[in-house]
Design an enzyme around this catalytic site. Sequence first.
Site: not given
Length: 592
Positions: A191, A391
């Site tokens: 991430k 996402s």
Amino acid sequence: MKQFLKYIFASFIGMMLFSIVTGLFALFTIAGMIASQETTKEVEENSILVINLSGQMSERSEDNFLSQLQESSINNLGLDEMIEAIRKAKGNDKIKGIYIEAGAFSADSYASMQALRNALLDFKKSKKWIITYADTYTQGTYYISSVADKVYLNPQGQIDWHGLVSEPIFVKDLLAKFGVKMQVVKVGTYKSATEMFTGEKMSDANREQTSAYLNSIWGNITKEVGASRNLSVEQLNAYADSMITFANPQDYVKLKLVDDLLYTDQIKELIRKQLRFDTDEEINQITIADINNIKDYDLDDEDKQVAVYYAYGDIVDGVVGGLFSQGHQIDAQVVCKDLEKLAKDDDVKAIVIRINSGGGSAYASEQIWHQIMELKKLKPVVISMGGMAASGGYYMSAPANWIIAEPTTITGSIGIFGMFPDVSGLLNEKLGLKFDQVKTNKFADFGTRTRPFTNEEMSYLSLYINRGYKLFRHRVAEGRNMTDEQVEKVAQGHVFTGQDAQKIGLVDQLGGLNDAIVKAAQLAKINNYTVSSYPKKANLLEQILEQSKPNNYLNSQLRTNLGDYYEPFTLLKTLDHQSAIQARLPFYPNIH
């Protein structure tokens, strides 16, 4: 005095009359312009569809009458209208071919360009021809144009062919100059969205995944261009490594990148010969707007619709307004209401949600997830992924009955983060402000801007973010019929292309919007249907109200002047308006 007042009154009346007449003239002009746009142009025999690849291509065209009145230099192209025009041209016997003229062109992603290119490939199945011409081909326009039967270039032109690069921007030191630093809690080794604010270079994990998806995208480009131009992937990579952009134009012919070097008047003669016209005979040209105004009279049952709902841009809890707002957004409040209406519409039998988003607010993504779950109880839902569906964009996609992505779509990135600016350095050190406090409870001052978070507060935030991550992961597991453990292996914020995502079960099928529409109809068990697009485009009054805001003109000028730096600039400007808990890709991957 009376004479003076009489002159003043007469001047006032004159100004009022002038304003009324001017206003009426403007309204008649606008009405005439709209009427002319909606007038159906008859397609003549031996016509060609002209596609001007110049301007900015976005997921969906948005009518803007003020830009047309001002003759804006920025040509806004809609992928939806371009694909629809090509589809109609394929089925129209009076249209014999497509002429593409490439210029200064940009798109939101290579996946969008791939979708356009595939539409042109489908057009060629009709045995009609495509000819393309440019003074200079950018890498993107050459990728699209290479599908043509004949590719022509100006005798002094260029082809920019160099490969792909991602150059993320890091602003940590810039913020530090103002006494600002970011406090980050994230879940996911891959991430990487927060690295822009906390690092000075890419992490090893981010470099690994970026290399993987860049090479996957470039692999698709070289494979497709090679198939069209009868060149190997190795040859195309060798061209990219040899600064072919500055080659002698004659070399482009020898290297089979173009078929010939011609001037514009020679192109016209060539097309006349293709149409078997006399030298002085006028070429019948039809534009994208012209052909899209022609109704499909052979469309089947209007009582059975497949609805295509366009959701593109950042996912937000409410539209971030102001001078530096970042264009089209997916407002959860609006989207949920729209999907609820589609669920109740008896004519709509299936829904395709076209997503082009790198994510955004985790909370907003959860709200849309819930609405799609409710929608799926009544009607089949198919996701069509555009340039990005990652996402928060993947969060939205997970509950669908079927997911279709372009091979070069950027998707995955299952992970969330929390990002909180610490401005105490700015307040205390730069501005010299001092603060004192009295509080009733231990955490009464949690979230104050006068100090950074304590370790204990960060631990509570970490628990909260972890809980959000586990929920996201579980939502994916439910939607994809996987266990949480199976999802964990492909989660951790890892970004994939659509091609790679299919291999690991995050995507069901590779293809475009039309494939998604066909699949939705199959799931709804309908054969005869129409396709309707939602949300409906703004009418004239809505455009006037929106464009009358002073932000719009300044915003478009900033985008033009700042170019590649517009996105990071606007991000910093709107940072305070961003949701603190995010499920999104890096804010600005800067791929070119």
